[in-house]
Design an enzyme around this catalytic site. Structure first.
Site, PDB file in Angstrom:
ATOM      1  N   TYR A 146       0.733  -1.058  -0.162  1.00 51.34           N
ATOM      2  CA  TYR A 146      -0.058   0.092   0.006  1.00 51.34           C
ATOM      3  C   TYR A 146       0.695   1.156  -0.036  1.00 51.34           C
ATOM      4  O   TYR A 146       1.954   1.479   0.711  1.00 51.34           O
ATOM      5  CB  TYR A 146      -0.892  -0.293   1.307  1.00 51.34           C
ATOM      6  CG  TYR A 146      -1.719   1.264   1.599  1.00 51.34           C
ATOM      7  CD1 TYR A 146      -2.758   1.330   0.490  1.00 51.34           C
ATOM      8  CD2 TYR A 146      -1.658   2.064   2.268  1.00 51.34           C
ATOM      9  CE1 TYR A 146      -3.406   2.340   0.704  1.00 51.34           C
ATOM     10  CE2 TYR A 146      -2.356   3.382   2.571  1.00 51.34           C
ATOM     11  CZ  TYR A 146      -3.663   3.561   1.563  1.00 51.34           C
ATOM     12  OH  TYR A 146      -4.250   4.560   1.684  1.00 51.34           O
ATOM     13  N   ASP A 241       9.327   2.984  -0.005  1.00 48.93           N
ATOM     14  CA  ASP A 241       8.184   3.651   0.837  1.00 48.93           C
ATOM     15  C   ASP A 241       8.324   3.156   2.457  1.00 48.93           C
ATOM     16  O   ASP A 241       8.052   1.899   2.603  1.00 48.93           O
ATOM     17  CB  ASP A 241       6.798   3.244   0.350  1.00 48.93           C
ATOM     18  CG  ASP A 241       5.567   3.815   1.125  1.00 48.93           C
ATOM     19  OD1 ASP A 241       5.887   4.286   2.168  1.00 48.93           O
ATOM     20  OD2 ASP A 241       4.420   3.517   0.703  1.00 48.93           O
ATOM     21  N   LYS A 269       4.022   9.143   9.047  1.00 50.25           N
ATOM     22  CA  LYS A 269       3.868   8.553  10.498  1.00 50.25           C
ATOM     23  C   LYS A 269       4.598   9.011  11.367  1.00 50.25           C
ATOM     24  O   LYS A 269       4.672   9.909  11.923  1.00 50.25           O
ATOM     25  CB  LYS A 269       3.661   6.886  10.463  1.00 50.25           C
ATOM     26  CG  LYS A 269       2.526   6.481   9.277  1.00 50.25           C
ATOM     27  CD  LYS A 269       2.185   5.172   9.323  1.00 50.25           C
ATOM     28  CE  LYS A 269       0.900   5.068   8.373  1.00 50.25           C
ATOM     29  NZ  LYS A 269       0.669   4.289   7.282  1.00 50.25           N
TER      30      LYS A 269
END
Ligand SMILES: *Cc1c(COP(=O)(O)O)cnc(C)c1O
Length: 434
Positions: A146, A241, A269
């Site tokens: 994702y 990522d 995050k």
């Protein structure tokens, strides 16, 4: 099973009138496990409390950012101080450079970076840059990885390998999806075949160097190295990522752990310490193509705002203290072992994949090393397990295909309580679903 839920139920009903599905991000809706979500009132350390006064040991930790646990005093103090100075200026501040330096020092592959407001934005912008830099349109991603919800990335596997991308979501133009080619994680041959079928047209390979969005799946030995070699030989960029893995597996992320240097890295995050932040960065010659240095446009009203920077700085500074990652590793290993033993005692076939302080308990017998081996997991068993854990005060991510997150606030007693709860939950699951 007498957990009080009246207020959560009432609030959810009201929320359903305001938001699609009652939530502002789909993973919160408990759809995958049945039932309605709990409404959270407050949290501190490893514990969250809902609106009905139930308390839980939290293994979601806001899906990754809260590596220090909830409401860490150091982060809160810094935020209180920063608020007095104002929340956003739309002009440069010292804090942006301070946080950038902390990131660069931990991740030497990042020579320059740009702050944005989410991981989605970071990945989307990094691929625009990769396309501009290489003059190519196509991107390779991996099934089950994702990378946020931008159009071109809502694509997983078609059947077979070098398939034409099919959009995962209605509303994604097939003309976008066509430029996203899907390979198999941990299968370098699948990447090689796509490269050979698309000569001189692949701008970048984007990968979660350790997958955490189909459950936790670490890379097989040599996989990331081979990606590095392949991208280099085809003149494509390698984009990591590390929105979850950055400062999670080690300060330097997966790239430090596995010693593979990407051209570009996406972060989010943890670097926002619980506030909305993303960043992308990497080689200076590439980053210099971003406006106003170069022609690739990317901007943001609240990018690098001082409140978010403050939370990020406080978090990264706390993480820089000695022993932090060693302790996370120790507790996570204890939990992993405890979960495996609890499953073995109840003769439930499971696989517990772990990378540092993230892990997933898959209800499956065979090793989980890619999307295909993950999706065969028994989601009915997971849902039952989730509910039994919740009723014993353990708040797990409400999906089989998510990671459990540990924080530095999780204590030995939390781990012990969790393993005991798992023992009982797995026994109940086994007797219900025999
Ligand atoms: C969470 C996540 C994103 C998206 O970040 P948002 O802040 O939710 O937009 C991108 N990539 C990975 C690997 C993620 O885990």
């Amino acid at each position: 099973m007498g957990m009080k839920r009246q207020r959560s139920e009432k609030l959810f009903k009201e929320a359903e009138r305001c938001f699609p599905g009652g939530v502002n991000s789909p993973v919160r809706a408990f759809k995958a496990v049945g039932g309605h979500p709990l409404f959270i009132k407050r949290a501190s350390g490893s514990r969250i409390c809902d609106e009905d006064g139930n308390e839980f040991i939290d293994y979601v930790c806001s899906w990754g950012p809260l590596i220090l646990g909830h409401a860490h005093p150091r982060v809160l103090d810094a935020l209180r101080e920063a608020l007095e100075y104002g929340t956003t200026f739309g002009a440069p501040t010292e804090k942006e450079t301070t946080l950038a330096m902390l990131i660069r020092n931990a991740m030497p592959s990042i020579e320059e970076l740009r702050f944005v407001n989410s991981g989605t934005e970071a990945v989307m912008s990094s691929l625009r840059l990769a396309r501009a830099f290489t003059g190519r349109d196509k991107v390779i991603k991996f099934a089950g990885c994702y990378h946020g919800h931008s159009d071109g990335l809502l694509v997983k596997a078609g059947s077979g390998v070098a398939t034409i991308g099919l959009p995962d979501s209605p509303g994604v133009p097939s003309s976008y999806a066509r430029n996203t080619l899907t390979a198999r994680y941990n299968d370098i041959g699948s990447v090689d075949r796509i490269f050979n079928a698309n000569k001189n047209s692949i701008a970048a390979v984007i990968v979660e160097p350790v997958c955490a969005n189909m459950g936790v799946i670490p890379p097989d030995s040599g996989f990331l190295e081979s990606l590095r070699a392949l991208t280099e030989s085809h003149g494509s960029l390698l984009v990591f990522d590390e929105v979850i893995t950055g400062f999670r597996l080690a300060p330097g992320g997966a790239q430090a752990l596995y010693r593979v240097t990407p051209d570009l890295t996406c972060l989010g995050k943890i670097i926002g310490g619980g506030l909305p932040v993303g960043a992308y960065g990497g080689r200076k010659d590439i980053m210099d193509m971003i406006a106003p240095s170069g022609p690739v446009y990317q901007a943001g009203t609240l990018s690098g705002n001082p409140i978010a920077m403050t939370a990020g700085i406080a978090t990264l500074q706390a993480l820089a203290e000695t022993g932090v990652y060693e302790n996370l590793e120790k507790f996570a290993a204890t939990l992993q072992e405890g979960l495996c033993q609890a499953a073995a005692k109840n003769e439930v076939p499971v696989r517990v994949n772990r990378a540092g302080s993230i892990m997933t308990l898959f209800f499956t017998e065979s090793p989980v090393h890619d999307y295909e081996s993950a999706i065969v997991s028994d989601t009915r068993r997971f849902s039952a397990f989730f509910r039994h854990m919740l009723h014993q005060g353990i708040y797990l991510p409400p999906s089989q295909f998510e990671a459990m997150f540990l924080s530095t606030a999780h204590a030995e007693a939390d781990i012990g309580a969790t393993v005991n709860a798992a023992l009982a939950a797995l026994q109940a699951v086994q007797s219900e679903l025999r």
